[in-house]
Scaffold this active site. Structure first.
Site, PDB file in Angstrom:
ATOM      1  N   ARG A 176       0.874  -1.177   0.000  1.00  0.00           N
ATOM      2  CA  ARG A 176       0.000   0.000   0.000  1.00  0.00           C
ATOM      3  C   ARG A 176       0.914   1.231   0.000  1.00  0.00           C
ATOM      4  O   ARG A 176       1.355   1.689   1.040  1.00  0.00           O
ATOM      5  CB  ARG A 176      -0.891  -0.030   1.247  1.00  0.00           C
ATOM      6  CG  ARG A 176      -1.858   1.132   1.339  1.00  0.00           C
ATOM      7  CD  ARG A 176      -2.765   0.959   2.564  1.00  0.00           C
ATOM      8  NE  ARG A 176      -3.683   2.075   2.715  1.00  0.00           N
ATOM      9  CZ  ARG A 176      -3.363   3.224   3.322  1.00  0.00           C
ATOM     10  NH1 ARG A 176      -2.160   3.399   3.838  1.00  0.00           N
ATOM     11  NH2 ARG A 176      -4.258   4.187   3.406  1.00  0.00           N
TER      12      ARG A 176
ATOM     13  N   SER B 275     -12.910  -2.892   0.531  1.00  0.00           N
ATOM     14  CA  SER B 275     -13.226  -2.295   1.836  1.00  0.00           C
ATOM     15  C   SER B 275     -14.696  -1.916   1.872  1.00  0.00           C
ATOM     16  O   SER B 275     -15.175  -1.226   0.966  1.00  0.00           O
ATOM     17  CB  SER B 275     -12.400  -1.020   2.058  1.00  0.00           C
ATOM     18  OG  SER B 275     -11.038  -1.330   2.076  1.00  0.00           O
TER      19      SER B 275
ATOM     20  N   LYS C 268      -4.215   6.362   8.227  1.00  0.00           N
ATOM     21  CA  LYS C 268      -4.966   6.693   7.006  1.00  0.00           C
ATOM     22  C   LYS C 268      -5.629   8.046   7.222  1.00  0.00           C
ATOM     23  O   LYS C 268      -6.531   8.169   8.063  1.00  0.00           O
ATOM     24  CB  LYS C 268      -6.008   5.598   6.753  1.00  0.00           C
ATOM     25  CG  LYS C 268      -6.833   5.789   5.487  1.00  0.00           C
ATOM     26  CD  LYS C 268      -7.725   4.558   5.290  1.00  0.00           C
ATOM     27  CE  LYS C 268      -8.922   4.803   4.394  1.00  0.00           C
ATOM     28  NZ  LYS C 268      -8.610   4.931   2.990  1.00  0.00           N
TER      29      LYS C 268
HETATM   30  N1  TZP Z   1      -8.078   1.328   6.149  1.00  0.00           N
HETATM   31  C1  TZP Z   1      -8.828   1.558   7.218  1.00  0.00           C
HETATM   32  S1  TZP Z   1      -7.907   2.009   8.565  1.00  0.00           S
HETATM   33  C2  TZP Z   1      -6.460   1.851   7.673  1.00  0.00           C
HETATM   34  C3  TZP Z   1      -6.744   1.475   6.384  1.00  0.00           C
HETATM   35  C4  TZP Z   1      -5.772   1.260   5.312  1.00  0.00           C
HETATM   36  C5  TZP Z   1      -5.119   2.130   8.277  1.00  0.00           C
HETATM   37  C6  TZP Z   1      -4.678   1.045   9.208  1.00  0.00           C
HETATM   38  O1  TZP Z   1      -3.428   1.360   9.736  1.00  0.00           O
HETATM   39  P1  TZP Z   1      -3.054   1.093  11.264  1.00  0.00           P
HETATM   40  O2  TZP Z   1      -1.713   1.756  11.438  1.00  0.00           O
HETATM   41  O3  TZP Z   1      -2.938  -0.395  11.443  1.00  0.00           O
HETATM   42  O4  TZP Z   1      -4.119   1.718  12.103  1.00  0.00           O
HETATM   43 MG    MG Z   2      -7.940   2.960  -1.301  1.00  0.00          MG
END
Ligand code: TZP
Ligand code: MG
Length: 229
Positions: free
Chosen positions: A53, A125, A154
């Protein structure tokens, strides 16, 4: 343990047969570590799935991204771990990834399924039973749900949703793999497992750990029934 396995013969329906510790990472999540070294630490530590990602300031693009993705795939292959690409169909097809993961708001899921064909796994998602239904109708292989907890990783994440919607989706679609994501740490992972997920997806709690293997082991210990002591 390093092992080589031909994942191209592996069908998506066994991708989530065992509890998944699904690590997401891009070069911007590696901090002071060399990104491939961090990925290898995580592979050695026992992650079961990896998603590239590549987001944020300083993210790789173009040829540099394609090269990095191919290197990630090579490492994942050595450990028999499937690799997914976030949001980039062309890159997923170029490196022949095992899967792609998209946000429902980012792309048309039916269109993506047409582009990637039937054999590549498609993660989508979703945030509700309605969105889950739409994604599954379009050919999603598994669903990502979150953020379960607050996250700073995010920037455009929705508010933390807890596990209520995960439980609703699992009640409606008991056989569909659901992966929880967002703010998951060893100390709060158990309630996510108990909601019925097939796996937990983690960025910062693994990427930022001093002892990556130790942290992954703590996540494994959070799986109900796998707890020792
Ligand atoms: N989608 C929803 S929350 C997120 C993504 C890509 C980020 C998750 O990152 P972390 O550091 O595990 O909270
Ligand atoms: Mg995306």
């Amino acid at each position: 343990m390093r092992r080589t396995k031909n994942l191209s013969k592996r069908k998506w329906f066994i991708l989530f047969g065992n509890p998944a510790i699904y690590f997401l990472m891009g070069t911007t999540n590696a901090g002071t570590k060399e990104p491939l070294a961090l990925l290898e630490e995580a592979l050695q530590g026992g992650i079961t799935h990896f998603q590239l990602r590549e987001k944020g300031r300083g993210a790789l693009t173009g040829d540099a991204l394609a090269e990095f993705a191919a290197e990630c795939k090579g490492l994942c292959r050595e450990y028999g771990v499937p690799i997914f690409i976030n949001d980039d169909v062309e890159l997923a097809c170029t490196i022949e990834a095992d899967g792609i993961h998209i946000g429902q708001d980012d792309m048309d899921c039916g269109q993506v399924r047409k582009q990637i064909g039937a054999s590549m796994a498609l993660g989508v998602s979703v945030h509700s039973v309605k969105e889950a239904n739409e994604a599954l109708t379009c050919g999603a292989t598994y669903l990502g749900m979150g953020p379960v907890f607050g996250t700073r990783t995010k920037s455009d994440a929705k508010p933390p949703a807890g596990v209520a919607e995960i439980i609703k989706v699992k009640t409606q679609y008991p056989h569909v793999p659901v992966i929880g994501i967002g703010g998951i740490e060893p100390g709060n992972a158990e309630m996510v497992w108990r909601a019925g997920v097939s796996g937990i997806a983690v960025i910062s709690s693994i990427a930022g750990a001093q002892d990556v293997a130790g942290q992954i082991e703590r996540f494994k210990q959070s799986i109900p029934g796998r707890r020792v002591g």
